[in-house]
Design a protein around this motif. Structure first.
Motif: not given
Length: 339
Positions: A81, A83, A97, A99, A113-114, A338
């Motif tokens: 993930k 950021w 892709d 966050f 994803k915000t 998650t």
């Protein structure tokens, strides 16, 4: 514990002001609570989360877009993930892709994803050297405001020129921000506040400023105007909160921090942690057409005990959800769920 990878070459005094907010507490002024939840690792492969180290606007403004894209791609290819942090009034949306952590935006446009960041502030009561106490309910709703609000057409014109200048810079790629429609915030504030002042069913305590922070420059003047600002919030149970240049309000968080009740005009804003926080329990939300009626109805129907309890709840909400360390503790728990 979440394992974090970032480019630590950015963890220097030079980038302190634009660092991803979590990294401030992990690297600059270590927060022991967050260090129990996050740990920096030396490789993408060993990480759970890959963090772009600074505000992404830095890369776009300094011809380092390739570096940014490559960093994100490396994280994506490793199935991590990623950021990113976009600072400022407007923020930047990347078609990647990732966050995204940002201060403002429009609820109808941001995706799942915000993550909206609160405006992280220090305890205002420390500046006043007094303790929090709830205000007892009286017959009429009493609402306060100190700030930039002007009904002058000249002021409206200046705001429009600033808007055109902002968009020109955006078009020619001198700055990189999302587009926002024209919203003359100081002019709008004046209209709302003037309408509130005219109502015989509302008690108002307003101080209008022609400039942001009254245009003061010296540290002494800033301290004095800040004291007036926070004293106004401390002495009024309701505080008028409207977006500024960006679609969010710092005053909103300052009001919660002082245990008061924001009257918020809905401008399609999105608030932090809205899947966890029922924001209707902490503020009076209204639209531009019914804000006075909404405030009056709310004040009429809330009990004396609930009125004071709401102030306690708002103060607690700020301390348990909206400080930087508590916010990122909650974000940690969300991402652990998650996995």
């Amino acid at each position: 514990m979440i394992k974090v990878f970032t480019d630590t070459s950015f963890i220097t005094p030079e980038y302190r002001s634009i660092i991803f907010p979590l990294l401030f507490d992990l690297c600059y002024i270590p927060n022991l609570g967050l260090l129990e939840k996050y740990i920096l690792v030396d490789s993408i492969e060993a990480s759970d989360i890959v963090i772009v180290p600074v505000d992404i606007g830095f890369f776009l403004k300094n011809n380092k877009t390739h570096w940014l894209k490559e960093f994100i791609t490396n994280g994506n290819q490793a199935n991590k993930k990623v950021w990113i942090y976009t600072a400022g009034d407007f923020g930047i949306t990347l078609n990647e892709d990732v966050f995204t952590f940002r201060f403002g935006g429009f609820g109808s446009k941001v995706d799942g994803k915000t993550f909206i960041l609160p405006c992280f502030i220090s305890n205002p009561y420390a500046q006043l050297d007094i303790e929090f106490k709830p205000i007892t309910k009286i017959k009429l709703p009493k609402i306060g405001f100190v700030g930039h609000a002007s009904g002058s057409f000249i002021k409206w014109g200046k705001e429009y020129l600033a808007y055109l200048k902002q968009n020109l810079k955006r078009i020619i790629k001198f700055i990189y921000t999302d587009y926002q429609a024209f919203y003359p915030s100081s002019y709008k504030r004046y209209q709302f506040l003037s309408a509130l002042e005219k109502s015989e069913l509302i008690e108002t305590n307003f101080i209008f400023r022609d400039k942001y922070r009254a245009g003061v420059k010296s540290e002494l003047e800033k301290k004095q105007t800040s004291a007036v600002f926070f004293e106004n919030i401390a002495t009024n149970p309701y505080v008028f909160c409207l977006r500024g240049v960006g679609n969010f309000s710092v005053r909103f968080y300052e009001t919660l921090a002082m245990g008061r009740i924001p009257l918020v005009i809905d401008t399609d804003f999105k608030l932090p942690l809205d899947s966890l926080i029922n924001w209707k329990n902490h503020c009076v939300m209204a639209n531009k057409d019914n804000f006075m009626e909404t405030l009056i109805d709310f004040h009429t129907t809330i009990s004396d005990a609930d009125f004071e309890q709401m102030q306690y709840n708002n103060r607690k909400l700020w301390s348990t959800y909206l400080n930087r360390d508590t916010y990122f503790s909650i974000i940690h728990d969300h991402f652990k769920k998650t996995e």
